[in-house]
Scaffold this motif. Structure first.
Motif, PDB file in Angstrom:
ATOM      1  N   PRO A 132       1.153  -1.310  -0.243  1.00  0.00           N
ATOM      2  CA  PRO A 132       0.068   0.091  -0.294  1.00  0.00           C
ATOM      3  C   PRO A 132       0.749   1.304   0.518  1.00  0.00           C
ATOM      4  N   ALA A 133       2.004   1.207   0.504  1.00  0.00           N
ATOM      5  CA  ALA A 133       2.835   2.312   0.229  1.00  0.00           C
ATOM      6  C   ALA A 133       3.133   2.551  -1.176  1.00  0.00           C
ATOM      7  N   LEU A 134       2.975   2.308  -1.546  1.00  0.00           N
ATOM      8  CA  LEU A 134       3.253   2.704  -3.162  1.00  0.00           C
ATOM      9  C   LEU A 134       2.183   2.909  -4.246  1.00  0.00           C
ATOM     10  N   TYR A 135       1.185   2.735  -3.316  1.00  0.00           N
ATOM     11  CA  TYR A 135      -0.437   3.182  -4.299  1.00  0.00           C
ATOM     12  C   TYR A 135      -0.076   5.163  -4.411  1.00  0.00           C
ATOM     13  N   ASN A 136      -0.352   5.503  -5.650  1.00  0.00           N
ATOM     14  CA  ASN A 136      -0.289   6.985  -5.718  1.00  0.00           C
ATOM     15  C   ASN A 136      -1.840   6.981  -5.607  1.00  0.00           C
ATOM     16  N   LEU A 137      -2.185   7.370  -4.141  1.00  0.00           N
ATOM     17  CA  LEU A 137      -3.705   8.000  -4.321  1.00  0.00           C
ATOM     18  C   LEU A 137      -4.847   8.768  -4.411  1.00  0.00           C
ATOM     19  N   ASP A 138      -3.534  10.108  -4.837  1.00  0.00           N
ATOM     20  CA  ASP A 138      -3.906  11.380  -5.420  1.00  0.00           C
ATOM     21  C   ASP A 138      -4.563  11.149  -6.881  1.00  0.00           C
ATOM     22  N   LYS A 139      -3.778  10.009  -7.066  1.00  0.00           N
ATOM     23  CA  LYS A 139      -3.630   9.840  -8.723  1.00  0.00           C
ATOM     24  C   LYS A 139      -4.520   9.115  -8.889  1.00  0.00           C
ATOM     25  N   ILE A 140      -4.909   8.001  -8.052  1.00  0.00           N
ATOM     26  CA  ILE A 140      -6.282   7.102  -8.280  1.00  0.00           C
ATOM     27  C   ILE A 140      -7.551   7.734  -8.044  1.00  0.00           C
ATOM     28  N   GLU A 141      -7.516   9.099  -6.487  1.00  0.00           N
ATOM     29  CA  GLU A 141      -8.899   9.764  -6.753  1.00  0.00           C
ATOM     30  C   GLU A 141      -9.145  10.712  -8.073  1.00  0.00           C
ATOM     31  N   ARG A 142      -8.497  11.146  -8.678  1.00  0.00           N
ATOM     32  CA  ARG A 142      -8.299  12.036  -9.418  1.00  0.00           C
ATOM     33  C   ARG A 142      -9.647  11.147 -10.809  1.00  0.00           C
ATOM     34  N   LEU A 143      -8.797   9.693 -11.082  1.00  0.00           N
ATOM     35  CA  LEU A 143      -8.633   8.889 -11.983  1.00  0.00           C
ATOM     36  C   LEU A 143     -10.586   8.809 -11.868  1.00  0.00           C
ATOM     37  N   VAL A 144     -10.668   7.898 -10.294  1.00  0.00           N
ATOM     38  CA  VAL A 144     -12.525   7.384 -10.027  1.00  0.00           C
ATOM     39  C   VAL A 144     -13.322   8.808  -9.762  1.00  0.00           C
ATOM     40  N   GLU A 145     -12.845  10.301  -9.997  1.00  0.00           N
ATOM     41  CA  GLU A 145     -13.902  11.318  -9.935  1.00  0.00           C
ATOM     42  C   GLU A 145     -14.452  11.412 -11.606  1.00  0.00           C
ATOM     43  N   ARG A 146     -12.662  11.047 -12.447  1.00  0.00           N
ATOM     44  CA  ARG A 146     -12.995  11.353 -13.620  1.00  0.00           C
ATOM     45  C   ARG A 146     -13.701  10.226 -14.523  1.00  0.00           C
ATOM     46  N   HIS A 147     -13.811   9.359 -14.164  1.00  0.00           N
ATOM     47  CA  HIS A 147     -14.320   8.594 -15.347  1.00  0.00           C
ATOM     48  C   HIS A 147     -15.601   6.741 -13.917  1.00  0.00           C
ATOM     49  N   PRO A 148     -16.906   8.225 -13.923  1.00  0.00           N
ATOM     50  CA  PRO A 148     -17.437   7.859 -12.878  1.00  0.00           C
ATOM     51  C   PRO A 148     -18.291   6.277 -13.920  1.00  0.00           C
ATOM     52  N   ASP A 149     -18.463   6.822 -15.193  1.00  0.00           N
ATOM     53  CA  ASP A 149     -19.003   6.055 -15.369  1.00  0.00           C
ATOM     54  C   ASP A 149     -18.683   4.002 -16.234  1.00  0.00           C
ATOM     55  N   ASP A 150     -17.284   4.886 -16.343  1.00  0.00           N
ATOM     56  CA  ASP A 150     -16.122   2.969 -17.050  1.00  0.00           C
ATOM     57  C   ASP A 150     -15.787   2.146 -15.553  1.00  0.00           C
ATOM     58  N   MET A 151     -15.360   3.034 -14.069  1.00  0.00           N
ATOM     59  CA  MET A 151     -14.485   2.525 -13.154  1.00  0.00           C
ATOM     60  C   MET A 151     -15.069   1.799 -11.786  1.00  0.00           C
ATOM     61  N   LEU A 152     -15.518  -0.215 -11.579  1.00  0.00           N
ATOM     62  CA  LEU A 152     -16.145   0.008 -10.960  1.00  0.00           C
ATOM     63  C   LEU A 152     -15.580  -0.199  -9.831  1.00  0.00           C
ATOM     64  N   GLY A 153     -13.656  -0.389  -9.749  1.00  0.00           N
ATOM     65  CA  GLY A 153     -14.051   0.038  -8.033  1.00  0.00           C
ATOM     66  C   GLY A 153     -12.541  -0.868  -8.578  1.00  0.00           C
ATOM     67  N   PHE A 154     -11.839  -1.279  -7.877  1.00  0.00           N
ATOM     68  CA  PHE A 154     -10.272  -1.728  -7.775  1.00  0.00           C
ATOM     69  C   PHE A 154     -10.020  -3.164  -7.054  1.00  0.00           C
ATOM     70  N   LYS A 155      -8.629  -3.176  -7.704  1.00  0.00           N
ATOM     71  CA  LYS A 155      -8.536  -4.354  -7.454  1.00  0.00           C
ATOM     72  C   LYS A 155      -6.946  -5.298  -7.263  1.00  0.00           C
ATOM     73  N   ILE A 156      -6.657  -6.323  -6.706  1.00  0.00           N
ATOM     74  CA  ILE A 156      -5.760  -6.747  -6.651  1.00  0.00           C
ATOM     75  C   ILE A 156      -5.507  -8.248  -6.539  1.00  0.00           C
ATOM     76  N   ARG A 157      -4.434  -8.853  -6.420  1.00  0.00           N
ATOM     77  CA  ARG A 157      -4.260 -10.591  -6.208  1.00  0.00           C
ATOM     78  C   ARG A 157      -3.835 -11.155  -5.296  1.00  0.00           C
ATOM     79  N   ILE A 158      -4.458 -11.113  -4.201  1.00  0.00           N
ATOM     80  CA  ILE A 158      -3.718 -11.747  -3.298  1.00  0.00           C
ATOM     81  C   ILE A 158      -3.292 -13.848  -3.676  1.00  0.00           C
ATOM     82  N   SER A 159      -2.108 -13.818  -3.925  1.00  0.00           N
ATOM     83  CA  SER A 159      -1.818 -15.087  -3.991  1.00  0.00           C
ATOM     84  C   SER A 159       0.083 -15.271  -4.389  1.00  0.00           C
TER      85      SER A 159
END
Length: 385
Positions: A132-159
């Motif tokens: 989580p220390a590597l996530y660019n949360l400011d950029k992620i938030e801007r993308l979520v705001e900019r793309h409300p119709d096509d972004m459903l949420g977040f993906k993570i791989r737990i393997s």
């Protein structure tokens, strides 16, 4: 009234309306229309065929120009697919390129999850880092705001091998917290889609971190900790998660499905909420694994699911999760005219998993026509004469 198309004499399977029988389908413009007397130049004879709401493939990888694992979404139209969801091929550094090259240009509707690792899923040999220390949360938030119709949420791989064994649960909880906090701040639902194959914790423990509406994908995976216990029963934590509203997606792929796991789970009465392909470039149209969506759905017929339950998993349910209930995934008048017509053929076919365990069936669904928003985008050469 003048119709653009009438699909006549087909066996309609539409779980959203509890329809399973012979019925005509009327199309006017981009929408399904009420039936009745009217003119129509183009009458499609669907006798002997199954007519369904257009199929939705909820777990795919479609960032063709930005990732070595991805395919062109419109190549799936000939396979009966009319809408799709990309399962995190792009990250915060690449999502805009994904939007410009794929989401805004495809003939079919495509929505997406964002992988929180900035680079997304670039190549099978380049693993994401979900610290989580590597996530660019400011950029992620801007993308979520900019793309409300096509972004459903977040993906993570737990393997194992993707996340440290002792950090997997911490990483997962961090993504769920980010989705909850950012969703509350922006006033929208942000789902979390979790790759669960060969996770360092039990399936039930992993599912315990998920909220209502989050996606437990690869639910029939056969590596390491599966949802089926040694005695053939379902992990109680999985049952509790389903009662809580967690969504279970088969997301088959090649390495993310176990024949024996799927057989045992279905025998125990645990059906997937969604059936999807997890199509990537190394398996697209390549037997005997997850060749394409019609081959995959044929496998579930062989495993004992009813055609109604199968169709619901690729129509009504994914449409609801995409925020498009009543608009796609249904043949209700007023919905977009997305239609998949198939023939059910008797053909011996062998399905394999990553261990090469086999499942042999005698049914194959073969697409004959795909209609998207009232336009025929695919027609089998020997169909409709």
């Amino acid at each position: 009234m003048k119709y653009d198309y009438i699909i006549r004499g087909g066996h309609v399977v539409d779980p959203s309306r509890n329809i399973d029988g012979i019925e005509d389908v009327y199309i006017r413009g981009s929408r399904i229309a009420d039936g009745g007397n009217g003119e129509c130049e183009h009458v499609i004879d669907a006798s002997g065929c199954l007519v369904m709401p257009g199929w939705i493939d909820f777990h795919t990888h479609l960032f063709r120009e930005g990732s070595n694992i991805c395919i062109n979404p419109d190549m799936m139209i000939a396979q009966g697919t009319t809408a799709a969801v990309d399962a995190g091929s792009a990250g915060s550094a690449t999502y805009e390129a994904f939007y410009n090259s794929v989401l805004s240009r495809s003939l079919m509707r495509v929505k997406a999850f964002l992988t929180l690792y900035a680079g997304g899923q670039l190549d099978p040999k380049l693993l994401e880092d979900f610290n989580p220390a590597l996530y660019n949360l400011d950029k992620i938030e801007r993308l979520v705001e900019r793309h409300p119709d096509d972004m459903l949420g977040f993906k993570i791989r737990i393997s194992r091998g993707v996340v440290p064994d002792d950090k997997g649960m911490d990483y997962l909880k961090a993504v769920v917290d980010i989705a909850s906090d950012m969703g509350a701040k922006l006033g929208r639902k942000l789902r979390v889609c979790v790759h669960t194959t060969n996770s360092p914790m039990t399936a039930g423990e992993l599912a315990s971190a998920l909220r209502e509406g989050d996606i437990f994908c690869h639910c029939f995976q056969g590596a390491g900790n599966t949802i089926v216990l040694d005695d053939g029963t379902i992990d109680p934590g999985i049952i509790a998660a389903r009662k809580r509203g967690v969504i279970f997606d088969s997301a088959n792929g090649r390495g993310n499905f176990g024949v024996r796991t799927g057989e045992k789970a279905i025998k125990a009465g645990f059906l997937p909420d969604i059936i999807s392909t997890d199509l990537t470039s190394d398996k697209f149209n390549m037997p005997p694994y997850c060749k394409n969506l019609p081959t995959l759905l044929s496998k579930y017929i062989t495993m004992g699911m009813s055609i109604t339950d199968i169709v619901r998993c690729v129509t009504e349910t994914p449409a609801r999760i995409m925020g498009l209930a009543g608009q796609i995934g249904t043949l209700t008048p007023g919905a977009f005219a997305n239609v998949t017509i198939v023939k059910q053929k008797n053909l011996r076919i062998t399905h394999k998993d990553f261990r090469n365990d086999e499942l042999t069936g005698d049914v194959l669904l073969v697409p004959q026509m795909t209609i998207i928003d009232g336009e025929i985008q695919y027609c089998q050469t020997d169909f409709w004469y």
